[in-house]
Design a protein around this motif. Structure first.
Motif, PDB file in Angstrom:
ATOM      1  N   GLN A  85       2.402  54.262   0.855  1.00 30.18           N
ATOM      2  CA  GLN A  85       3.391  54.049   1.907  1.00 30.18           C
ATOM      3  C   GLN A  85       4.413  53.057   1.376  1.00 30.18           C
ATOM      4  N   VAL A  86       5.618  53.535   1.229  1.00 24.73           N
ATOM      5  CA  VAL A  86       6.661  52.674   0.684  1.00 24.73           C
ATOM      6  C   VAL A  86       7.285  51.887   1.836  1.00 24.73           C
ATOM      7  N   VAL A  87       7.125  50.580   1.790  1.00 27.27           N
ATOM      8  CA  VAL A  87       7.672  49.721   2.837  1.00 27.27           C
ATOM      9  C   VAL A  87       9.189  49.645   2.679  1.00 27.27           C
ATOM     10  N   ALA A  88       9.636  49.522   1.447  1.00 23.61           N
ATOM     11  CA  ALA A  88      11.063  49.442   1.173  1.00 23.61           C
ATOM     12  C   ALA A  88      11.323  49.783  -0.280  1.00 23.61           C
ATOM     13  N   ALA A  89      12.447  50.443  -0.516  1.00 22.29           N
ATOM     14  CA  ALA A  89      12.811  50.802  -1.881  1.00 22.29           C
ATOM     15  C   ALA A  89      14.026  49.990  -2.316  1.00 22.29           C
ATOM     16  N   ASN A  90      14.136  49.806  -3.631  1.00 26.35           N
ATOM     17  CA  ASN A  90      15.313  49.149  -4.212  1.00 26.35           C
ATOM     18  C   ASN A  90      15.572  47.765  -3.624  1.00 26.35           C
ATOM     19  N   VAL A  91      14.508  47.012  -3.398  1.00 29.14           N
ATOM     20  CA  VAL A  91      14.697  45.651  -2.900  1.00 29.14           C
ATOM     21  C   VAL A  91      14.705  44.673  -4.073  1.00 29.14           C
ATOM     22  N   THR A  92      15.363  43.545  -3.885  1.00 29.65           N
ATOM     23  CA  THR A  92      15.437  42.561  -4.963  1.00 29.65           C
ATOM     24  C   THR A  92      14.689  41.284  -4.604  1.00 29.65           C
ATOM     25  N   LEU A  93      14.214  41.183  -3.365  1.00 26.85           N
ATOM     26  CA  LEU A  93      13.453  40.004  -2.965  1.00 26.85           C
ATOM     27  C   LEU A  93      12.443  40.374  -1.879  1.00 26.85           C
ATOM     28  N   VAL A  94      11.219  39.930  -2.085  1.00 26.22           N
ATOM     29  CA  VAL A  94      10.180  40.122  -1.077  1.00 26.22           C
ATOM     30  C   VAL A  94       9.859  38.764  -0.464  1.00 26.22           C
ATOM     31  N   LEU A  95       9.924  38.692   0.859  1.00 24.47           N
ATOM     32  CA  LEU A  95       9.482  37.473   1.543  1.00 24.47           C
ATOM     33  C   LEU A  95       8.176  37.776   2.261  1.00 24.47           C
ATOM     34  N   ALA A  96       7.095  37.162   1.780  1.00 26.26           N
ATOM     35  CA  ALA A  96       5.830  37.249   2.512  1.00 26.26           C
ATOM     36  C   ALA A  96       5.937  36.222   3.635  1.00 26.26           C
ATOM     37  N   VAL A  97       5.730  36.673   4.874  1.00 26.27           N
ATOM     38  CA  VAL A  97       5.881  35.773   6.016  1.00 26.27           C
ATOM     39  C   VAL A  97       4.528  35.616   6.703  1.00 26.27           C
ATOM     40  N   ALA A  98       4.113  34.376   6.899  1.00 19.05           N
ATOM     41  CA  ALA A  98       2.840  34.109   7.578  1.00 19.05           C
ATOM     42  C   ALA A  98       3.023  32.878   8.442  1.00 19.05           C
ATOM     43  N   SER A  99       2.410  32.870   9.618  1.00 22.00           N
ATOM     44  CA  SER A  99       2.545  31.698  10.480  1.00 22.00           C
ATOM     45  C   SER A  99       1.457  30.681  10.164  1.00 22.00           C
ATOM     46  N   ALA A 100       1.806  29.409  10.368  1.00 25.28           N
ATOM     47  CA  ALA A 100       0.832  28.343  10.159  1.00 25.28           C
ATOM     48  C   ALA A 100      -0.300  28.467  11.171  1.00 25.28           C
ATOM     49  N   ALA A 101       0.044  28.948  12.368  1.00 24.92           N
ATOM     50  CA  ALA A 101      -0.935  29.157  13.430  1.00 24.92           C
ATOM     51  C   ALA A 101      -0.363  30.169  14.418  1.00 24.92           C
TER      52      ALA A 101
END
Ligand SMILES: Nc1nc2c(ncn2[C@@H]2O[C@H](COP(=O)(O)OP(=O)(O)O)[C@@H](O)[C@H]2O)c(=O)[nH]1
Ligand SMILES: [Mg+2]
Ligand SMILES: [Zn+2]
Length: 332
Positions: A85-101
């Motif tokens: 499953q391709v989340v996005a193609a031709n991207v130049t930056l991935v931001l992994a986002v997670a909450s502290a809580a």
């Protein structure tokens, strides 16, 4: 002036049978040709947001996908044969986002996203949201861990009056310079963050009740042009991020700090599970390899080994039928 016979466009959004495509600065909806579904059945969907496509201005159906420079992809949650499953193609930056809580920080998901970026050599960074909700004060430790691994880490808060303006300014710069995809659990505050970064955006924000019931507020993924430059993709949120067709040996290489120790292991093919004289297991004991990172690695390795066993069974069962051509090699 007559339109050229072949048009090229950028896929902004995909609905069931049509795509929203940007062509020469204009937005159009174009259907997908049936042949695309046939040719690209190894992927859950034939196209991904961020793809460049070609279509015939008279026929009006997208029938060709132009080569990708990168894709953030994961294993689709489905039965039977693994699909990508391709989340996005031709991207130049991935931001992994997670909450502290709320929800609690999920290291395995973060590590999965970062690993997906490594496999495609896409630069990545970590955004920790809702630091105002961190009652246990764990954010500092996560920040330190991922910075030590070489990632840029942004600890943010979007709550009125306590906004982290410096972090927002730095993230805004990154958005302007890149085609960015945000990837993380539903409810961690991805849309809230983007609203804070991009004036006038007004993405819908989920209530915590919705999120607890498993509802997504961002129902579809859409590539958004950021005024002043760059594109950004807000995703509906993923519960897990498992690698598509990763091998047992390859698994360690998406954890660079683990791979770096391999030369010091007693066995050349060490998988760092229970082998004697394993430098990774020693590192785990003396704290140079972080427990949560090792746990993410172990989970990935487990899956890789199970799926390798499964495939070797299938291969010997219908030997010849597949001729080794159908299954794509990891990393291809
Ligand atoms: N306390 C606090 N709540 C936040 C923060 N950022 C987002 N939220 C809340 O978290 C919930 C989910 O936010 P949303 O942006 O829809 O999450 P998404 O599913 O990742 O897009 C909403 O109720 C937001 O108001 C933050 O920095 N602090
Ligand atoms: Mg959202
Ligand atoms: Zn080892």
């Amino acid at each position: 002036m007559t339109e050229p016979a072949l048009l090229e466009g950028l896929v902004l959004r995909i609905d069931a049978k049509v795509c929203h495509v940007e062509v020469n600065g204009q937005r159009r909806t174009v259907p997908l040709a049936g042949k695309l579904f046939e040719e690209r059945s190894h992927e859950k969907r034939p196209l991904a947001v961020g793809d460049r496509v070609r279509f015939d201005a008279t026929g009006q159906a997208i029938d060709a996908l132009l080569p990708r420079t990168s894709m953030l992809h994961r294993r689709a949650a489905s039965e039977g044969e693994e699909r990508s499953q391709v989340v996005a193609a031709n991207v130049t930056l991935v931001l992994a986002v997670a909450s502290a809580a709320e929800p609690p920080f999920q290291p395995e998901l973060v590590d999965g996203v970062l690993a997906g970026a490594i496999r495609q050599q896409i630069p990545a960074a970590l955004v920790i949201t809702k630091i105002d909700r961190d009652k246990k004060g764990q954010t500092r430790d996560w920040v330190e861990l991922y910075r030590q691994l070489g990632y840029r880490v942004f600890a943010t808060c979007a709550e009125k009056g306590s906004e982290t303006h410096d972090e927002f300014a730095q993230l805004r710069d990154l958005l302007h310079q890149n085609r960015t995809v945000l990837c993380g659990l539903s409810g961690v505050g991805k849309s809230t963050l983007l609203n804070a970064l991009v004036p006038g955006l007004q993405l819908r924000i989920g209530s915590l009740n919705h999120i607890r019931q498993g509802k997504h507020t961002t129902a579809h993924t859409e590539l958004i042009a950021v005024p002043g430059g760059g594109h950004v993709l807000d995703t509906p949120g993923v519960r897990s991020f498992h690698q598509f067709q990763i091998g047992a040996q390859e698994s360690q290489f998406v954890f660079p700090e683990i791979a770096a120790l391999l030369p010091h292991c007693g066995y050349r093919n060490c998988l760092h599970r229970d082998e004697p004289s394993c430098a990774v297991l020693s590192g785990l004991e003396n704290g140079t390899v972080h427990r949560s990172r090792y746990a993410s690695y172990a989970a990935m390795l487990d899956h890789a080994l199970r799926s390798e066993r499964l495939h070797s069974k299938v291969d010997s069962a219908d030997d010849g039928k597949r001729q080794g051509g159908k299954r794509r090699r990891p990393g291809s």
